[in-house]
Design a protein around this motif. Structure first.
Motif, PDB file in Angstrom:
ATOM      1  N   LYS A  33       0.815  -1.210   0.000  1.00 38.67           N
ATOM      2  CA  LYS A  33       0.000   0.000   0.000  1.00 38.67           C
ATOM      3  C   LYS A  33       0.853   1.267   0.000  1.00 38.67           C
ATOM      4  O   LYS A  33       0.478   2.267  -0.615  1.00 38.67           O
ATOM      5  CB  LYS A  33      -0.944  -0.002   1.208  1.00 38.67           C
ATOM      6  N   THR A  34       2.016   1.227   0.633  1.00 40.06           N
ATOM      7  CA  THR A  34       2.875   2.411   0.663  1.00 40.06           C
ATOM      8  C   THR A  34       3.374   2.743  -0.739  1.00 40.06           C
ATOM      9  O   THR A  34       3.400   3.897  -1.148  1.00 40.06           O
ATOM     10  CB  THR A  34       4.067   2.204   1.613  1.00 40.06           C
ATOM     11  N   ARG A  37       0.346   4.106  -2.720  1.00 42.31           N
ATOM     12  CA  ARG A  37       0.051   5.471  -2.271  1.00 42.31           C
ATOM     13  C   ARG A  37       1.067   6.463  -2.852  1.00 42.31           C
ATOM     14  O   ARG A  37       0.698   7.527  -3.335  1.00 42.31           O
ATOM     15  CB  ARG A  37       0.075   5.524  -0.743  1.00 42.31           C
ATOM     16  N   HIS A  41       0.391   9.523  -5.474  1.00 41.32           N
ATOM     17  CA  HIS A  41       0.800  10.860  -5.057  1.00 41.32           C
ATOM     18  C   HIS A  41       1.598  11.540  -6.173  1.00 41.32           C
ATOM     19  O   HIS A  41       1.315  12.682  -6.547  1.00 41.32           O
ATOM     20  CB  HIS A  41       1.633  10.750  -3.773  1.00 41.32           C
ATOM     21  N   SER A  54      -0.829  19.911   0.059  1.00 44.29           N
ATOM     22  CA  SER A  54      -2.008  19.475   0.823  1.00 44.29           C
ATOM     23  C   SER A  54      -3.127  19.012  -0.111  1.00 44.29           C
ATOM     24  O   SER A  54      -3.844  18.060   0.214  1.00 44.29           O
ATOM     25  CB  SER A  54      -2.492  20.573   1.768  1.00 44.29           C
ATOM     26  N   LEU A  57      -2.080  15.529  -1.278  1.00 42.51           N
ATOM     27  CA  LEU A  57      -2.272  14.547  -0.208  1.00 42.51           C
ATOM     28  C   LEU A  57      -3.741  14.183  -0.037  1.00 42.51           C
ATOM     29  O   LEU A  57      -4.082  13.011   0.151  1.00 42.51           O
ATOM     30  CB  LEU A  57      -1.708  15.080   1.107  1.00 42.51           C
ATOM     31  N   LYS A  58      -4.617  15.167  -0.107  1.00 40.54           N
ATOM     32  CA  LYS A  58      -6.053  14.904   0.046  1.00 40.54           C
ATOM     33  C   LYS A  58      -6.558  14.002  -1.082  1.00 40.54           C
ATOM     34  O   LYS A  58      -7.256  13.010  -0.834  1.00 40.54           O
ATOM     35  CB  LYS A  58      -6.836  16.211   0.074  1.00 40.54           C
ATOM     36  N   GLU A  60      -4.812  12.025  -3.041  1.00 39.82           N
ATOM     37  CA  GLU A  60      -4.151  10.718  -2.929  1.00 39.82           C
ATOM     38  C   GLU A  60      -4.853   9.849  -1.895  1.00 39.82           C
ATOM     39  O   GLU A  60      -5.132   8.671  -2.140  1.00 39.82           O
ATOM     40  CB  GLU A  60      -2.691  10.941  -2.542  1.00 39.82           C
ATOM     41  N   ARG A  61      -5.164  10.405  -0.741  1.00 40.90           N
ATOM     42  CA  ARG A  61      -5.811   9.629   0.329  1.00 40.90           C
ATOM     43  C   ARG A  61      -7.186   9.123  -0.099  1.00 40.90           C
ATOM     44  O   ARG A  61      -7.543   7.975   0.187  1.00 40.90           O
ATOM     45  CB  ARG A  61      -5.934  10.474   1.586  1.00 40.90           C
ATOM     46  N   ILE A  62      -7.941   9.961  -0.766  1.00 38.84           N
ATOM     47  CA  ILE A  62      -9.272   9.547  -1.230  1.00 38.84           C
ATOM     48  C   ILE A  62      -9.143   8.390  -2.218  1.00 38.84           C
ATOM     49  O   ILE A  62      -9.811   7.359  -2.088  1.00 38.84           O
ATOM     50  CB  ILE A  62     -10.022  10.736  -1.869  1.00 38.84           C
ATOM     51  N   ILE A  64      -6.529   6.285  -2.866  1.00 43.03           N
ATOM     52  CA  ILE A  64      -5.924   5.047  -2.364  1.00 43.03           C
ATOM     53  C   ILE A  64      -6.903   4.284  -1.494  1.00 43.03           C
ATOM     54  O   ILE A  64      -7.001   3.058  -1.588  1.00 43.03           O
ATOM     55  CB  ILE A  64      -4.585   5.299  -1.630  1.00 43.03           C
ATOM     56  N   ASP A  65      -7.661   4.978  -0.667  1.00 46.70           N
ATOM     57  CA  ASP A  65      -8.620   4.293   0.199  1.00 46.70           C
ATOM     58  C   ASP A  65      -9.691   3.573  -0.622  1.00 46.70           C
ATOM     59  O   ASP A  65     -10.030   2.423  -0.346  1.00 46.70           O
ATOM     60  CB  ASP A  65      -9.258   5.266   1.185  1.00 46.70           C
TER      61      ASP A  65
END
Length: 77
Positions: A33-34, A37, A41, A54, A57-58, A60-62, A64-65
């Motif tokens: 996962k790293t 991610r 990114h 920022s 990052l936002k 990317e997080r959405i 990847i999850d």
């Protein structure tokens, strides 16, 4: 865009996007996962270089999850 595996310890980064050169470097030691991610990114940096860190990052997080929950994984050949 070419993705290159490279040890990035000296750069103190997990990934780097070289927009002009059309290359993304991902630390070769990253797994699972790293790595996923980090790749997402750096792709976001390529898609919109004007995004702040920022914002990247936002996004990317959405992504990847959602993708990880759906079972997307890298298969090493």
């Amino acid at each position: 865009m070419k993705v290159v595996d490279k040890k990035l310890g000296r750069e103190m980064a997990m990934g780097i996007c070289f927009i002009v050169e059309g290359r993304i470097e991902i630390d070769a030691r990253l797994k699972g996962k790293t790595r996923f991610r980090t790749l997402l990114h750096e792709i976001y940096h390529e898609i919109n270089p004007s995004f702040s860190e920022s914002q990247v990052l936002k996004a990317e997080r959405i992504m990847i999850d959602i993708l990880w929950e759906q079972g997307y994984r890298r298969v090493d050949l």
